[in-house]
Scaffold this motif. Structure first.
Motif, PDB file in Angstrom:
ATOM      1  N   VAL A   1      -1.466  -5.183  13.979  1.00  0.00           N
ATOM      2  CA  VAL A   1      -0.038  -5.112  14.263  1.00  0.00           C
ATOM      3  C   VAL A   1       0.226  -3.830  15.044  1.00  0.00           C
ATOM      4  CG1 VAL A   1       2.270  -5.073  13.273  1.00  0.00           C
ATOM      5  CG2 VAL A   1       0.444  -6.324  12.106  1.00  0.00           C
ATOM      6  N   LYS A   2       0.876  -3.975  16.192  1.00  0.00           N
ATOM      7  CA  LYS A   2       1.238  -2.827  17.020  1.00  0.00           C
ATOM      8  C   LYS A   2       2.714  -2.544  16.787  1.00  0.00           C
ATOM      9  CE  LYS A   2       1.273  -1.271  21.838  1.00  0.00           C
ATOM     10  NZ  LYS A   2       0.956  -1.669  23.230  1.00  0.00           N
ATOM     11  N   ILE A   3       3.021  -1.339  16.311  1.00  0.00           N
ATOM     12  CA  ILE A   3       4.399  -0.941  16.029  1.00  0.00           C
ATOM     13  C   ILE A   3       4.780   0.164  17.015  1.00  0.00           C
ATOM     14  CG2 ILE A   3       5.981  -0.032  14.293  1.00  0.00           C
ATOM     15  CD1 ILE A   3       4.244  -1.387  12.195  1.00  0.00           C
ATOM     16  N   LEU A   4       5.760  -0.147  17.862  1.00  0.00           N
ATOM     17  CA  LEU A   4       6.163   0.766  18.926  1.00  0.00           C
ATOM     18  C   LEU A   4       7.179   1.792  18.459  1.00  0.00           C
ATOM     19  CD1 LEU A   4       6.628  -1.682  21.922  1.00  0.00           C
ATOM     20  CD2 LEU A   4       4.730  -0.144  21.492  1.00  0.00           C
ATOM     21  N   LYS A   5       7.151   2.930  19.140  1.00  0.00           N
ATOM     22  CA  LYS A   5       8.127   4.014  18.975  1.00  0.00           C
ATOM     23  C   LYS A   5       8.189   4.550  17.550  1.00  0.00           C
ATOM     24  CE  LYS A   5       9.453   3.259  23.233  1.00  0.00           C
ATOM     25  NZ  LYS A   5       9.621   4.118  24.333  1.00  0.00           N
TER      26      LYS A   5
ATOM     27  N   ALA B   1      -6.478  -2.321   4.638  1.00  0.00           N
ATOM     28  CA  ALA B   1      -5.315  -1.899   5.424  1.00  0.00           C
ATOM     29  C   ALA B   1      -5.591  -0.496   5.941  1.00  0.00           C
ATOM     30  CB  ALA B   1      -4.044  -1.921   4.584  1.00  0.00           C
ATOM     31  N   GLY B   2      -5.384  -0.311   7.214  1.00  0.00           N
ATOM     32  CA  GLY B   2      -5.575   0.992   7.827  1.00  0.00           C
ATOM     33  C   GLY B   2      -4.726   1.090   9.075  1.00  0.00           C
TER      34      GLY B   2
ATOM     35  N   VAL C   1      -1.778  -1.110  13.012  1.00  0.00           N
ATOM     36  CA  VAL C   1      -2.086  -1.342  11.603  1.00  0.00           C
ATOM     37  C   VAL C   1      -3.021  -2.541  11.545  1.00  0.00           C
ATOM     38  CG1 VAL C   1      -1.160  -1.917   9.341  1.00  0.00           C
ATOM     39  CG2 VAL C   1       0.178  -0.517  10.883  1.00  0.00           C
ATOM     40  N   LYS C   2      -4.162  -2.360  10.902  1.00  0.00           N
ATOM     41  CA  LYS C   2      -5.094  -3.470  10.690  1.00  0.00           C
ATOM     42  C   LYS C   2      -4.947  -3.932   9.251  1.00  0.00           C
ATOM     43  CE  LYS C   2      -8.560  -3.202  14.125  1.00  0.00           C
ATOM     44  NZ  LYS C   2      -8.676  -4.507  14.718  1.00  0.00           N
ATOM     45  N   ILE C   3      -4.804  -5.234   9.073  1.00  0.00           N
ATOM     46  CA  ILE C   3      -4.610  -5.816   7.747  1.00  0.00           C
ATOM     47  C   ILE C   3      -5.567  -6.982   7.575  1.00  0.00           C
ATOM     48  CG2 ILE C   3      -2.944  -6.887   6.181  1.00  0.00           C
ATOM     49  CD1 ILE C   3      -0.740  -5.748   8.058  1.00  0.00           C
TER      50      ILE C   3
END
Length: 141
Positions: free
Chosen positions: A33-37, A59-60, A73-75
């Protein structure tokens, strides 16, 4: 300097999606998951909440480069829920925890205002001949 302006680090541009989910093809029941800003603060909170869930195997998070305002985030889950569902559940629990913390914080400060227990000086002493004024510090006790 090469650093972008602080405004660009936290405000989404028009049409920019705050979250992007990429299913992992090599690992079963996993996603990135890429979370911007956002930065380490939110990344670490999400990671720790995900790790507290029994369905999550891994999870990391990582910030690829400090000049790029996003983190990954890797899940990986056990298959009973998807990685997206785990992320949604973790974020919901985090919101609940933070609102509970906010209520407790406000309640404690409202008690201090009602009781009049807020000291006049920074260390809670009223006279200038106190321990703090005599040159001793907290390590002397």
């Amino acid at each position: 300097m090469n650093a972008p302006s602080r405004y660009e680090l936290f405000v989404l541009d028009e049409g920019e999606k705050p979250v992007e989910v990429m299913e992992d093809t090599k690992i079963p029941n996993a996603a990135t998951v890429k979370i911007l800003k956002q930065d380490h603060t939110l990344g670490n909170l999400i990671r720790s909440q995900l790790l507290s869930m029994p369905q999550v195997l891994f999870a990391g998070y990582k910030v690829p480069h400090p000049l790029h305002p996003y983190f990954l985030v890797k899940i990986q889950t056990d298959g009973s829920i998807t990685a997206t569902q785990a992320l949604e559940e973790a974020c919901t629990k985090l919101i609940g925890t933070l609102s509970s913390l906010e209520q407790k914080f406000k309640r404690e400060f409202s008690f201090k205002d009602v009781e009049g227990a807020v000291p006049e000086e920074a260390y809670g002493t009223a006279d200038a001949t106190s321990t703090w004024a005599s040159g001793r510090d907290y390590m002397d006790f």
